[in-house]
Scaffold this motif. Structure first.
Motif, PDB file in Angstrom:
ATOM      1  N   UNK A 175       7.314 -41.767 -37.228  1.00 41.95           N
ATOM      2  CA  UNK A 175       8.287 -42.850 -37.395  1.00 41.95           C
ATOM      3  C   UNK A 175       9.223 -42.499 -38.546  1.00 41.95           C
ATOM      4  N   UNK A 176      10.505 -42.771 -38.358  1.00 39.98           N
ATOM      5  CA  UNK A 176      11.479 -42.590 -39.434  1.00 39.98           C
ATOM      6  C   UNK A 176      11.921 -43.977 -39.880  1.00 39.98           C
ATOM      7  N   UNK A 177      11.629 -44.312 -41.126  1.00 41.22           N
ATOM      8  CA  UNK A 177      11.901 -45.656 -41.631  1.00 41.22           C
ATOM      9  C   UNK A 177      11.263 -46.708 -40.735  1.00 41.22           C
ATOM     10  N   UNK A 178      10.092 -46.390 -40.197  1.00 41.12           N
ATOM     11  CA  UNK A 178       9.360 -47.326 -39.358  1.00 41.12           C
ATOM     12  C   UNK A 178       9.778 -47.358 -37.911  1.00 41.12           C
ATOM     13  N   UNK A 179      10.712 -46.491 -37.510  1.00 43.96           N
ATOM     14  CA  UNK A 179      11.260 -46.531 -36.152  1.00 43.96           C
ATOM     15  C   UNK A 179      10.930 -45.244 -35.415  1.00 43.96           C
ATOM     16  N   UNK A 180      10.451 -45.372 -34.194  1.00 49.72           N
ATOM     17  CA  UNK A 180      10.226 -44.219 -33.331  1.00 49.72           C
ATOM     18  C   UNK A 180      11.573 -43.728 -32.827  1.00 49.72           C
ATOM     19  N   UNK A 181      11.863 -42.440 -32.950  1.00 46.45           N
ATOM     20  CA  UNK A 181      13.205 -41.946 -32.637  1.00 46.45           C
ATOM     21  C   UNK A 181      13.273 -41.029 -31.419  1.00 46.45           C
ATOM     22  N   UNK A 182      12.150 -40.803 -30.746  1.00 44.41           N
ATOM     23  CA  UNK A 182      12.179 -40.007 -29.520  1.00 44.41           C
ATOM     24  C   UNK A 182      11.245 -40.643 -28.501  1.00 44.41           C
ATOM     25  N   UNK A 183      11.818 -40.957 -27.320  1.00 44.59           N
ATOM     26  CA  UNK A 183      11.073 -41.574 -26.231  1.00 44.59           C
ATOM     27  C   UNK A 183      11.325 -40.769 -24.957  1.00 44.59           C
ATOM     28  N   UNK A 184      10.272 -40.260 -24.349  1.00 44.05           N
ATOM     29  CA  UNK A 184      10.377 -39.551 -23.080  1.00 44.05           C
ATOM     30  C   UNK A 184       9.461 -40.236 -22.085  1.00 44.05           C
ATOM     31  N   UNK A 185      10.017 -40.691 -20.947  1.00 46.27           N
ATOM     32  CA  UNK A 185       9.207 -41.422 -19.987  1.00 46.27           C
ATOM     33  C   UNK A 185       9.518 -41.043 -18.555  1.00 46.27           C
ATOM     34  N   UNK A 186       8.503 -41.149 -17.696  1.00 41.71           N
ATOM     35  CA  UNK A 186       8.620 -40.844 -16.272  1.00 41.71           C
ATOM     36  C   UNK A 186       8.426 -42.135 -15.486  1.00 41.71           C
ATOM     37  N   UNK A 187       9.452 -42.555 -14.758  1.00 45.38           N
ATOM     38  CA  UNK A 187       9.375 -43.769 -13.951  1.00 45.38           C
ATOM     39  C   UNK A 187       8.542 -43.491 -12.712  1.00 45.38           C
TER      40      UNK A 187
END
Length: 259
Positions: A175-187
């Motif tokens: 987390x950067x400053x409490x925020x997740x900055x990379x999201x990879x998802x498969x629908x």
């Protein structure tokens, strides 16, 4: 107090959170327990300010969390959405792109100019300059939150390799400053209708079927800020409901489909 999009004070959505003495992070975590999603503090903040509209599943979750009716919590979002449509109409379409080179240039431009959010959807990407522009944006702007939504496994080895490089650039678990900055998802399921677009907080490009033949997506439209914000929201909601593919091993286990 901050001013919401309707010109008043804090939105009812924000007031409901503050009344429960919850931080943005705590609200996001509690919501995710209800929905099974992947909301974060920045997304909750955007919902509260009216910069993003909340999707159906998260609306139901927030109503359950705060024990309040939807028409109360989201009045600031729904009123803003109506005013944007009334004011902008079709003017959100900035340019029709009729050549492949123009389409790629426009997509590269969206990635290069992104500073807050960058959402990319689809499983067919393989243009080297386009994928490189996304990687450069992720590498050069550590606060940029990037979402990649796959509709089925990658169709090309170039895209699978790109996903690995993204994971080498950033660890989704941090987390950067409490925020997740990379999201990879498969629908899933695989039958889900594939979407193609790239969107930032400022602009978006949507590829379209070819104007010149029966195959391919070599044309498109470039969209302005209002439409881009809507597509960012759409992509984030899709990624929140997708199956995470956020390790190099998980990416390499995906079967690369034939072109």
């Amino acid at each position: 107090m901050t001013v919401d999009v309707a010109g008043g004070t804090d939105s009812a959505l924000k007031r409901a959170r503050l009344a429960r003495n919850m931080t943005l992070e705590q609200a996001a975590d509690a919501l995710n327990v209800i929905t099974g999603g992947a909301a974060d503090a920045s997304l909750v903040s955007a919902w509260e300010s009216g910069r993003r509209r909340t999707g159906k599943r998260n609306r139901a979750g927030l109503c359950a969390l705060y024990r309040e009716r939807s028409e109360v919590l989201f009045a600031h979002q729904d009123g803003a959405a109506a005013s944007v449509l009334e004011a902008s109409g079709t003017s959100v379409v900035v340019e029709v792109l009729t050549r492949w080179t123009d389409l790629v240039e426009a997509m590269v431009g969206v990635a290069a100019d992104a500073r807050e959010q960058l959402v990319v959807t689809g499983s067919r990407s393989r243009e080297k300059a386009y994928l490189a522009a996304i990687e450069t944006a992720v590498a050069q702007h550590p606060d940029l939150v990037h979402y990649r939504v796959l509709y089925g496994p990658p169709r090309h080895r170039a895209l699978a390799d790109h996903l690995v490089r993204l994971l080498e650039l950033r660890d989704p678990a941090t987390r950067r400053n409490g925020v997740k900055t990379l999201h990879l998802g498969l629908v899933e399921p695989a039958q889900a209708l594939e979407r193609f677009f790239i969107a930032s907080e400022a602009a978006a490009v949507v590829p379209l079927p070819s104007f010149h033949g029966a195959d391919g997506f070599d044309c498109g439209v470039r969209l302005g800020r209002e439409a881009a914000v809507g597509l960012v929201h759409h992509g984030r909601e899709a990624c929140a409901s997708a199956r995470p593919v956020e390790t190099i091993g998980a990416v390499r286990a995906l079967p690369v489909q034939p072109s």
